[in-house]
Scaffold this motif. Sequence first.
Motif, short mmCIF file in Angstrom:
data_model
loop_
_atom_site.label_atom_id
_atom_site.label_comp_id
_atom_site.label_asym_id
_atom_site.label_seq_id
_atom_site.Cartn_x
_atom_site.Cartn_y
_atom_site.Cartn_z
N ALA A 132 0.73 -1.29 -0.17
CA ALA A 132 0.07 0.07 0.04
C ALA A 132 0.73 1.25 -0.15
O ALA A 132 1.95 1.34 0.67
CB ALA A 132 -0.86 -0.08 1.16
N GLU A 133 0.34 2.38 -0.96
CA GLU A 133 1.07 3.34 -0.72
C GLU A 133 0.16 4.53 -0.18
O GLU A 133 -1.16 4.48 0.00
CB GLU A 133 1.41 3.89 -2.35
N PRO A 134 0.57 5.71 0.05
CA PRO A 134 -0.42 6.67 0.86
C PRO A 134 -1.40 6.86 0.28
O PRO A 134 -2.50 7.11 0.83
CB PRO A 134 0.64 8.02 1.12
N HIS A 135 -1.54 7.16 -1.19
CA HIS A 135 -2.82 7.38 -2.08
C HIS A 135 -3.62 6.30 -2.28
O HIS A 135 -4.82 6.63 -2.67
CB HIS A 135 -2.37 7.91 -3.27
N ASP A 136 -3.43 5.03 -2.07
CA ASP A 136 -4.07 4.07 -2.07
C ASP A 136 -5.23 3.78 -1.37
O ASP A 136 -5.24 4.26 -0.16
CB ASP A 136 -3.41 2.53 -1.76
N GLN A 137 -6.64 3.66 -1.80
CA GLN A 137 -7.81 3.67 -1.18
C GLN A 137 -8.14 2.19 -0.87
O GLN A 137 -8.37 1.37 -1.82
CB GLN A 137 -8.89 4.45 -1.94
N ALA A 138 -8.75 1.91 0.17
CA ALA A 138 -9.41 0.49 0.32
C ALA A 138 -10.96 0.47 0.06
O ALA A 138 -11.45 1.67 -0.02
CB ALA A 138 -9.17 0.28 2.20
N VAL A 139 -11.39 -0.66 -0.32
CA VAL A 139 -12.51 -0.84 -0.54
C VAL A 139 -13.14 -1.53 0.42
O VAL A 139 -12.52 -2.20 1.25
CB VAL A 139 -12.77 -1.78 -2.09
N ARG A 140 -14.62 -1.77 0.48
CA ARG A 140 -15.24 -2.29 1.45
C ARG A 140 -15.66 -3.72 1.40
O ARG A 140 -15.93 -4.42 2.27
CB ARG A 140 -16.50 -1.41 2.09
N TRP A 141 -15.80 -3.94 0.22
CA TRP A 141 -16.40 -5.27 -0.35
C TRP A 141 -15.66 -5.93 -1.33
O TRP A 141 -15.16 -5.05 -2.32
CB TRP A 141 -17.87 -5.13 -0.78
N ALA A 142 -15.52 -7.30 -1.59
CA ALA A 142 -14.84 -7.41 -2.87
C ALA A 142 -16.42 -8.53 -3.26
O ALA A 142 -16.39 -9.31 -2.63
CB ALA A 142 -13.78 -8.47 -2.59
N ALA A 143 -16.34 -8.59 -4.50
CA ALA A 143 -17.39 -9.59 -5.02
C ALA A 143 -16.87 -10.43 -6.09
O ALA A 143 -15.98 -9.83 -6.86
CB ALA A 143 -18.47 -8.81 -6.11
N THR A 144 -16.53 -11.85 -5.84
CA THR A 144 -15.85 -12.91 -6.43
C THR A 144 -17.13 -13.87 -7.12
O THR A 144 -18.19 -13.90 -6.39
CB THR A 144 -14.94 -13.76 -5.94
N PRO A 145 -16.63 -14.82 -7.96
CA PRO A 145 -17.64 -15.94 -8.23
C PRO A 145 -18.17 -16.78 -7.15
O PRO A 145 -18.99 -17.37 -7.25
CB PRO A 145 -17.03 -16.48 -9.58
N GLU A 146 -17.03 -16.77 -6.09
CA GLU A 146 -17.59 -17.37 -4.92
C GLU A 146 -18.42 -16.59 -4.04
O GLU A 146 -19.08 -17.38 -2.98
CB GLU A 146 -16.18 -17.94 -3.95
N GLY A 147 -18.68 -15.30 -4.18
CA GLY A 147 -19.64 -14.86 -3.19
C GLY A 147 -19.04 -13.41 -2.83
O GLY A 147 -18.11 -12.79 -3.53
N LEU A 148 -19.44 -12.85 -1.79
CA LEU A 148 -19.41 -11.40 -1.41
C LEU A 148 -18.50 -11.36 -0.09
O LEU A 148 -18.91 -12.01 0.80
CB LEU A 148 -20.73 -10.56 -1.39
N VAL A 149 -17.55 -10.69 -0.16
CA VAL A 149 -16.54 -10.59 1.04
C VAL A 149 -16.72 -9.14 1.98
O VAL A 149 -16.27 -8.52 0.83
CB VAL A 149 -15.18 -11.12 0.69
N ARG A 150 -16.89 -9.39 3.06
CA ARG A 150 -16.76 -7.81 3.51
C ARG A 150 -15.32 -7.76 4.16
O ARG A 150 -14.80 -8.80 4.61
CB ARG A 150 -17.76 -7.96 4.74
N LEU A 151 -14.91 -6.88 3.74
CA LEU A 151 -13.54 -6.44 4.08
C LEU A 151 -13.35 -5.57 5.40
O LEU A 151 -14.32 -4.78 5.88
CB LEU A 151 -12.78 -5.84 2.82
N PRO A 152 -12.20 -5.38 5.86
CA PRO A 152 -11.86 -4.68 7.13
C PRO A 152 -12.61 -3.19 6.90
O PRO A 152 -12.61 -2.61 8.10
CB PRO A 152 -10.33 -4.68 7.47
N ALA A 153 -12.47 -2.43 5.88
CA ALA A 153 -12.63 -1.26 5.71
C ALA A 153 -14.17 -1.29 5.78
O ALA A 153 -14.71 0.17 5.78
CB ALA A 153 -12.18 -0.46 4.40
N ALA A 154 -14.69 -2.23 5.94
CA ALA A 154 -16.44 -2.03 5.78
C ALA A 154 -17.11 -1.54 7.17
O ALA A 154 -16.46 -1.93 8.14
CB ALA A 154 -16.89 -3.33 5.45
N PRO A 155 -17.90 -0.61 6.96
CA PRO A 155 -18.36 0.00 8.58
C PRO A 155 -19.41 -1.14 8.91
O PRO A 155 -19.94 -1.94 8.25
CB PRO A 155 -19.21 0.97 8.44
N GLU A 156 -19.45 -1.41 10.39
CA GLU A 156 -20.30 -2.48 10.91
C GLU A 156 -21.63 -1.92 10.85
O GLU A 156 -22.12 -0.94 10.99
CB GLU A 156 -19.97 -2.50 12.60
#
Length: 193
Positions: A169-193
Amino acid sequence: MDKVKLRRELLAARASLSPERRRANATFIRETLLDQPWVQMAGLVACYWSTGTEPETHGLVLALWKHGATVILPVHREDDDLDWAVYDGPDTLAPGRSGIMEPVDTRRGVAAIRTAALVIVPALAVDRTTGVRLGRGGGSYDRALARVGPNVPTVALLHDGELVEGIPAEPHDQAVRWAATPEGLVRLPAAPE
């Protein structure tokens, strides 16, 4: 892990996917997203028009639009930032400056993404522990994601094997909150509760 090398490996892996596998991936991702209440309720969706071996979004954009969402797609500016314009059906697209299809509607400005209730972005990979996405290296989507509110779902679309660990990661890199893959939807650490 070197970003250049990682990009090269991921692009090679994508190139090895058969057209049938890519179509199946797109169907799984589209159906998974469309099953989510927070996707169904999103009135304004920022998405992208896929190209090459990216997870295909054409059917997703059309489905969102047909279900009543206003969909905005990026328009690549000369300064590599992203402007946004409304998608109003498949006949309202034309090749942009990099050859990617873009809406011909009035440009809404770079800040238009701030009003989106859902943001869907491309990625070559996403780090499962940090949510940092690896893009193509131009920084366009990092600038756009920096304008998105903290509670707006941001979703990167990935093929199998592209949710990884150790993306630098570099300082300008932005995190996403979800990843959608053929296996399903994954909530990532950046996602709010």
